[in-house]
Design an enzyme around this catalytic site. Structure first.
Site, mmCIF file in Angstrom:
data_model
loop_
_atom_site.group_PDB
_atom_site.id
_atom_site.type_symbol
_atom_site.label_atom_id
_atom_site.label_comp_id
_atom_site.label_asym_id
_atom_site.label_seq_id
_atom_site.Cartn_x
_atom_site.Cartn_y
_atom_site.Cartn_z
ATOM 1 C CB THR A 80 -0.793 0.129 1.350
ATOM 2 O OG1 THR A 80 -1.792 -1.301 1.388
ATOM 3 C CG2 THR A 80 -2.039 1.125 1.226
ATOM 4 N N GLY B 78 1.377 -1.182 4.896
ATOM 5 C CA GLY B 78 1.956 -2.212 5.868
ATOM 6 C C GLY B 78 0.760 -3.068 6.295
ATOM 7 N N GLY B 79 -0.393 -3.150 5.539
ATOM 8 C CA GLY B 79 -1.384 -4.489 6.150
ATOM 9 C C GLY B 79 -1.590 -4.249 7.331
#
Length: 529
Positions: free
Chosen positions: A342, A424-425
């Site tokens: 992302t 970073g999920g």
């Protein structure tokens, strides 16, 4: 990490080319929203492993002194994306790569269109062709491959090299391109040029839509021309909660914005006196556990939710929940998280309009599938769906998948406005909490707050462990204290790890002065407009 100051406007991004593209738009008289559209387009070109126009995006856009608008540009599952179809294809789960992973409508361009309408309302709305010009030029002339792109392509080569259209653009003679190599994206340049002249709507209801849909049908993606034609970004209310310093805002379901707000709401109630000690790090980790338990129990497509997320942001609920945090001991943690790739970008202009924005293709390079005639790399966000019809997020046409994306913003009682976020999920809420608590709640310099060592609770990037990962710059005494409290700690070999996300922040003071910084873990920075 140096903090940049400005009395005008500022853009921060994980690639300096994107930050500069946004700053150039500010200098040309555009608003922060115009600048963000330009930065978003450029970063989709120069950071293709992290995001693309075949992904999704979320916006928080606030006029000076006002609460933010929330733009949800999250695509739904295609008409052919049914559980029965995937079972017939002998899938036990939704694939993470390939045509069956490219199963949701890309929402990013619709988000740019909705944001452009808001920019016009705020006195901007520069022509779209001007906002896309830097991205188009870079795609046509070629970008310099970053270390991050080279390394991640090499790491994931086995999964990506045979996906439709991938090798023709993103590989060099079948191998990952070297850092510093030139990557040309001619078809993507054509698409951006066409969008600049025909308008963003063409992506869904024009020539680009027709070409993209035909390419997707040819490779076996479940997304159809009708799916594209029906899609629009939505303007919704953001989630909000109050801490002692002011109001926090974040994105609503199907994102994990609720978790990010719960973490800071709980941490504020712990009344930790100082940053960087055991109370600070342990407190945020334990608040994260409480927040993720709620997130994983209730967050799904907002049209399918049975509970109101705002209930978990009320003072009464947060006051009760904080009592469940043991200030000295770690709670058991079996949770398993998700990877994610992302980009977060932020901008504030001289007039005080502010933007917190995030766009993504989920995993690095998403599905790996590229439409050959448009150059559009498709996301794999739909791989988060379940093939169990009784699951919280079951696959079905028209349903929006769970999203890790969540842009953040704060309005503080002292007159400051803060835009912040990270990629970073699973780590996004955690890194948001780290930089916000350090810079805003504990008063550290912004650059130092972002530079400081970070942590990640849970699995990420193909690792099956669920331990608490720490960058290796933490004080050894603090590491020992965390272990003694019951945390399963793994000290990483890296001082600055991509695993911890690429974070950024801009703070606008009441007098209009700006301070901002972006992560040394990325290729980005802050640019002044």
């Amino acid at each position: 990490m140096e903090t940049i100051s400005s009395s005008g406007g500022m853009v921060v991004a994980p690639h300096m080319a994107a930050a500069k593209a946004g700053a150039d738009v500010l200098n040309a008289g555009g608003t922060a929203v115009d600048a963000m559209i330009a930065a978003a387009a450029t970063i989709a070109v120069v950071y293709p492993h992290m995001n693309a126009i075949g992904g999704d995006g979320y916006w928080l856009i606030a006029p000076k002194g006002g609460d933010p608008w929330y733009v949800e540009a999250c695509g739904w599952a295609g008409a052919k994306a049914t559980i029965s179809a995937y079972r017939e294809a002998e899938c036990e789960t939704v694939p993470t790569r390939g045509p069956l992973a490219a199963l949701t409508v890309p929402g990013t361009i619709a988000g740019w269109a909705k944001a452009h309408e808001i920019a016009t309302h705020l006195g901007g709305g520069l022509p779209l062709r001007e906002l896309l010009d830097d991205a188009r030029r870079r795609a046509r002339e070629g970008i310099i491959v970053s270390r991050s792109q080279s390394d991640l392509t090499a790491q994931k080569l086995a999964e990506l090299k045979d996906q439709p259209g991938f090798a023709d653009i993103y590989l060099a003679d079948g191998a990952a391109p070297e850092t510093g190599a030139t990557l040309v994206q001619e078809r993507l340049a054509d698409t951006l040029e066409h969008l600049g002249h025909a308008g963003a709507d063409d992506f869904y209801r024009g020539d680009i839509a027709a070409t993209l849909a035909a390419d997707l049908e040819k490779i076996g993606s479940p997304v159809t021309r009708a799916d594209l034609r029906a899609f629009e970004a939505r303007l919704r209310k953001p989630l909000t909660t109050r801490i002692r310093q002011g109001h926090l805002f974040n994105s609503a379901p199907p994102t994990q914005g609720l978790a990010s707000l719960i973490i800071l709401g709980l941490y504020d109630r712990l009344e930790v006196a100082h940053a960087e000690g055991f109370d600070h790090i342990h407190g945020l980790i334990e608040a994260t556990k409480r927040a993720f338990l709620v997130r994983d129990r209730i967050i799904t497509d907002p049209g399918q939710m049975e509970e109101n997320p705002a209930d978990y942001l009320s003072a009464n609920w947060l006051d009760r929940e904080v009592s469940r945090i043991d200030p000295a001991r770690a709670a058991p943690w079996p949770h398993v998280g998700d990877p994610g790739d992302t980009v977060w970008l932020g901008a504030i202009d001289a007039a005080g309009n502010s933007v917190s924005f995030i766009q993504s293709i989920y995993w690095e390079f998403g599905s790996g599938c590229v439409s050959p005639r448009t150059g559009i790399l498709m996301q794999n966000r739909g791989s988060s769906f379940s093939l169990d019809p009784d699951a919280l997020n079951p696959l079905e046409p028209g349903r929006r998948p769970f999203h890790t994306l969540n842009p953040a913003m704060a309005r503080l009682d002292d007159g400051r406005t803060v835009v912040y976020g990270t990629m970073g999920g699973e780590g996004q809420p955690q890194s948001q909490a780290a930089i916000f608590s350090r810079a805003i709640l504990h008063g550290r310099d912004i650059g130092e707050a972002i530079d400081a060592p970070r942590w990640l609770l849970g699995r990420t990037w193909g690792d099956e462990a669920t331990a608490l990962r720490l960058e290796n710059r933490f004080d050894p005494d603090l590491v020992l204290a965390l272990e003694r409290a019951g945390h399963q700690v793994v000290v990483m070999d890296e001082a600055y790890s991509d695993t911890m996300g690429h974070a950024g922040m801009i703070v606008r003071a009441a007098d209009g002065g700006l301070l901002g910084a972006h992560d040394p873990r990325s290729d980005g920075g802050a640019a002044i407009g």
